[in-house]
Design a protein around this motif. Sequence first.
Motif, PDB file in Angstrom:
ATOM      1  N   GLY A  43       0.834  -1.192   0.000  1.00  0.00           N
ATOM      2  CA  GLY A  43       0.000   0.000   0.000  1.00  0.00           C
ATOM      3  C   GLY A  43       0.865   1.236   0.000  1.00  0.00           C
ATOM      4  N   ALA A  73      -3.912  -0.687  -1.642  1.00  0.00           N
ATOM      5  CA  ALA A  73      -4.546   0.473  -1.022  1.00  0.00           C
ATOM      6  C   ALA A  73      -3.666   1.695  -1.167  1.00  0.00           C
ATOM      7  CB  ALA A  73      -4.808   0.206   0.459  1.00  0.00           C
ATOM      8  N   VAL A 123      -3.628   5.974   0.182  1.00  0.00           N
ATOM      9  CA  VAL A 123      -4.255   7.017   1.010  1.00  0.00           C
ATOM     10  C   VAL A 123      -3.577   8.348   0.721  1.00  0.00           C
ATOM     11  CG1 VAL A 123      -4.888   7.762   3.322  1.00  0.00           C
ATOM     12  CG2 VAL A 123      -4.676   5.305   2.823  1.00  0.00           C
ATOM     13  N   ALA A 130      -6.072  -0.387  -7.246  1.00  0.00           N
ATOM     14  CA  ALA A 130      -5.993  -0.098  -5.818  1.00  0.00           C
ATOM     15  C   ALA A 130      -7.292   0.496  -5.292  1.00  0.00           C
ATOM     16  CB  ALA A 130      -4.855   0.878  -5.554  1.00  0.00           C
ATOM     17  N   LYS A 131      -7.626   0.172  -4.055  1.00  0.00           N
ATOM     18  CA  LYS A 131      -8.653   0.915  -3.325  1.00  0.00           C
ATOM     19  C   LYS A 131      -8.030   2.230  -2.861  1.00  0.00           C
ATOM     20  CE  LYS A 131     -10.794  -3.283  -1.434  1.00  0.00           C
ATOM     21  NZ  LYS A 131     -11.161  -3.995  -0.179  1.00  0.00           N
ATOM     22  N   LEU A 132      -8.800   3.311  -2.906  1.00  0.00           N
ATOM     23  CA  LEU A 132      -8.251   4.619  -2.582  1.00  0.00           C
ATOM     24  C   LEU A 132      -9.081   5.329  -1.514  1.00  0.00           C
ATOM     25  CD1 LEU A 132      -7.360   5.934  -6.164  1.00  0.00           C
ATOM     26  CD2 LEU A 132      -5.790   4.993  -4.454  1.00  0.00           C
ATOM     27  N   TRP A 180     -13.354   3.672  -4.230  1.00  0.00           N
ATOM     28  CA  TRP A 180     -12.786   4.873  -3.627  1.00  0.00           C
ATOM     29  C   TRP A 180     -13.659   5.426  -2.512  1.00  0.00           C
ATOM     30  CZ3 TRP A 180     -15.653   9.393  -3.899  1.00  0.00           C
ATOM     31  CH2 TRP A 180     -16.632   9.470  -4.895  1.00  0.00           C
ATOM     32  N   PHE A 194      -8.857   1.869   7.280  1.00  0.00           N
ATOM     33  CA  PHE A 194      -8.822   1.505   5.853  1.00  0.00           C
ATOM     34  C   PHE A 194      -7.745   0.464   5.583  1.00  0.00           C
ATOM     35  CE2 PHE A 194      -7.197   2.708   1.525  1.00  0.00           C
ATOM     36  CZ  PHE A 194      -8.306   2.318   0.784  1.00  0.00           C
ATOM     37  N   LEU A 195      -6.540   0.691   6.127  1.00  0.00           N
ATOM     38  CA  LEU A 195      -5.460  -0.267   5.900  1.00  0.00           C
ATOM     39  C   LEU A 195      -5.732  -1.592   6.602  1.00  0.00           C
ATOM     40  CD1 LEU A 195      -2.287   2.010   6.254  1.00  0.00           C
ATOM     41  CD2 LEU A 195      -3.420   1.237   4.154  1.00  0.00           C
ATOM     42  N   THR A 217      -8.136  -3.532   4.548  1.00  0.00           N
ATOM     43  CA  THR A 217      -7.541  -4.009   3.288  1.00  0.00           C
ATOM     44  C   THR A 217      -6.611  -5.181   3.498  1.00  0.00           C
ATOM     45  OG1 THR A 217      -7.678  -1.786   2.343  1.00  0.00           O
ATOM     46  CG2 THR A 217      -6.166  -3.339   1.292  1.00  0.00           C
TER      47      THR A 217
END
Length: 237
Positions: A115, A138, A140, A158-160, A190, A232-233, A236
């Motif tokens: 990430g 991920a 950020v 990636a998820k953002l 996102w 969030f992390l 993930t």
Amino acid sequence: MAITRTIHMHDGPGGPFESMAVGDADAGLQPGILFFPNFFGTKEWDFAKAEVLAGLGYKVLVVDYYGQGKRGTDMESSGKLLQEFMADRALVKRRVLDALAELKALAGVDAGKLGTIGFCAGGKCVLDLARAGGDILAGVSFHGVYDPPPFPNASITAKLLICDGWNDKLNPPEAKVALCEELTAADVDWQFIAYSRTGHGFTANGTPLNEDRSFGFQPDTDRRSWAAMTAFLTETF
């Protein structure tokens, strides 16, 4: 737990680069986090934050994206370095992808669990790494900058999470909406959190919040955005 800092030298266009690896060498395999600093470049503030991340169970690489010995000392010198760096977005893309390769190569990093986080110009690096198709899970961005590069994106996987100050004049409402529309069109997972009473640089403790709240440290937003990142992390990884 014994968290250590190790200077990590690497090459590339504009190098050599002097990044900092931070983590618990005895912890075994852990997710890896690329840490992109604000426009001053790498500094003690970043290393201390990286140690907090390492304490949460990550191996961290604080990225030198300017080159060894190139660090901002004030707003003017930092702005000049940033302008030179961002003048070539293809070079930015190359450097952030190279930094990802360096993270993967660090001892103890799980190359399948990567990430990135970034602040100010570092937030822009996070977005450009995702746009470049970097194989991160991920990303950020804290008070980043949202303008896309002048070339097509790769597939963003990636998820953002974008943490934004509503009063940030570098990113007026139309820039915020444009980023959300860009990510929606790319079918990205996102989240965009806009914080009231908050401007650019809301994590920069020691920088007074100015009268119109468009720039400076906002302790509530700093705390809330870090908590959002942590959740969030954790989700993930």
